[in-house]
Design an enzyme around this catalytic site. Structure first.
Site: not given
Ligand SMILES: Cc1ncc(COP(=O)(O)O)c(C=O)c1O
Length: 386
Positions: A202, A327, A72-73, A154, A240, A182, A204
């Site tokens: 994302s 993070c 997601a980043t 989050n 890929t 989230q 995970h």
């Molecule tokens: C709201 C939100 N956006 C983005 C991210 C980033 O996701 P990713 O780890 O897939 O880059 C997170 C991860 O904690 C998140 O909670």
């Protein structure tokens, strides 16, 4: 010792069913989907299925795009930097609106764009840790290119008024992006029900593998690619395809939707029990308690106890929790969401986040209540501020 994982907003356990569907695509059907031989073409059917699962998961239409990204980043960076090329440089629209409580994948990218001359408005949250849509209306300018507001926060789990925000953007002809990381797996995400141009997710965070995510792009919406190369994903994101992870993310999305009722009922019930018992321990404030929240999250300030100290005690008892965004918490700064809701420094430093998943059991909650009680008594007995 029992092990209890209550940090599911940071990441989740991969579901065994997800592991199983991925397995064959590492050592058996490992061909490049673009190749013409069987090693490659045998991935086409399972990939199609995975995309169908992703489209169904957020109710996207066939003509919309869901582009696979590494996380997601990346999806968030792509939207903001793509808008820089498409709207700021080409159309002179030099203004973006976001909030003070976005994940750093949004806020740091906005700071980077500010260095390039883009003007960014960061909307505050109110005392209910929510966004006031009137502040959005007031912030819109003739040169606003994009509104980027997360679906659910989050830290607090507070659900933002995405539907209303989408309507405002539609009325004013402004592109709207939501970071739904989230929200997926915790509440129904339906892109037909809201006006949204871009939506990040994302795997995970919903029991899929790490290092794979996606970006929904509504039909007809332009976005300059970040990755140029071999023209994968209709030229929108080259590289890929990560076949096993895409297949895993598809399955994870399907399961996430199958479990939505369970999340809404059972997980909410477990969360509420944990939260109520924690509040009974005294001098505990739950952020966003009276606001609509996703069913799995508690952000609590426990007076007199540093969040980090609480984490150590819980960790010794086999419980994984967090002081805030995993993070972003290495610098030990006060939790930014607490600061944004106007909490004083002491309150901000005492924030602990507990986030459940469909794998959390009633016994886990009993055990955690007991461990919290012990930790609070011990830490307050040696606290200089309590
Ligand atoms: C709201 C939100 N956006 C983005 C991210 C980033 O996701 P990713 O780890 O897939 O880059 C997170 C991860 O904690 C998140 O909670």
């Amino acid at each position: 010792m029992r092990e209890v994982y209550l940090d599911n907003n940071a990441t989740t356990m991969v579901d065994r069913e997800v592991m199983e569907v991925m397995e064959d695509y590492f050592c058996k059907y490992y061909g490049n989907p673009n190749s013409l031989h069987d090693f490659g073409t045998k991935t086409h059917k399972p990939l199609r299925k995975a995309f169908d699962q992703l489209y169904a998961g957020i109710n996207a239409r066939e003509e919309d795009d869901i582009i696979i990204t590494s996380c997601a980043t990346e999806s968030n960076n792509w939207v903001l930097k793509g808008i820089y090329f498409d709207e700021v440089l080409k159309n002179g629209k030099n203004h973006i609106i976001t909030t003070q409580v976005e994940h750093p994948a949004i806020s740091s990218t906005c700071a980077f764009l500010e260095d390039l001359g883009v003007e960014v408005t960061y909307l505050p949250v109110n005392d209910k840790a929510n966004i006031d849509v009137n502040s959005l209306r007031e912030a819109i300018r003739p040169n606003t290119a994009l509104v980027s507001i997360m679906w659910a926060n989050n830290e607090t789990g507070v659900i933002f008024p995405i539907k209303e925000i989408g309507e405002i953007c539609k009325e004013r002809g402004i592109l709207f992006h939501t970071d739904a990381v989230q929200a997926i797996g915790k509440l129904k995400v339906d892109v037909q029900d809201i006006n949204v141009d871009f939506l990040s997710f994302s795997a995970h965070k919903f029991h899929g593998p790490k290092g794979i995510g996606g970006l929904y792009i509504k039909k007809g919406v332009e976005l300059t690619p970040l990755f140029h190369g071999g023209e994968h994903m209709h030229g929108r994101r080259s590289g890929t395809l990560n076949v096993p992870y895409i297949i895993g993310m598809g399955k994870a999305m399907e399961l996430a939707n199958n479990y939505l009722d369970y999340e809404e009922n059972k997980i909410r019930e477990l969360r509420d029990r944990l939260e109520n018992e924690l509040i009974k321990m005294g001098d505990v404030m739950v952020i966003g308690k009276d606001t609509q929240r996703v069913p799995n999250t508690i952000l609590a300030s426990i007076r007199g106890i540093e969040g980090e100290a609480m984490l150590w005690d819980l960790n010794k008892a086999g419980i994984g929790a967090s002081t805030g965004s995993a993070c972003a918490s290495e610098d030990l700064e006060a939790n930014p969401v607490m600061s944004a809701i106007g909490a004083d420094k002491e309150l901000a430093h005492t924030a602990v986040r507990l986030s459940l998943s469909r794998f959390t059991t009633s016994e886990d909650i009993d055990y955690t209540i007991n461990a919290l009680d012990k930790a609070i008594k011990r830490l307050r007995s040696i606290s200089s501020s309590y």
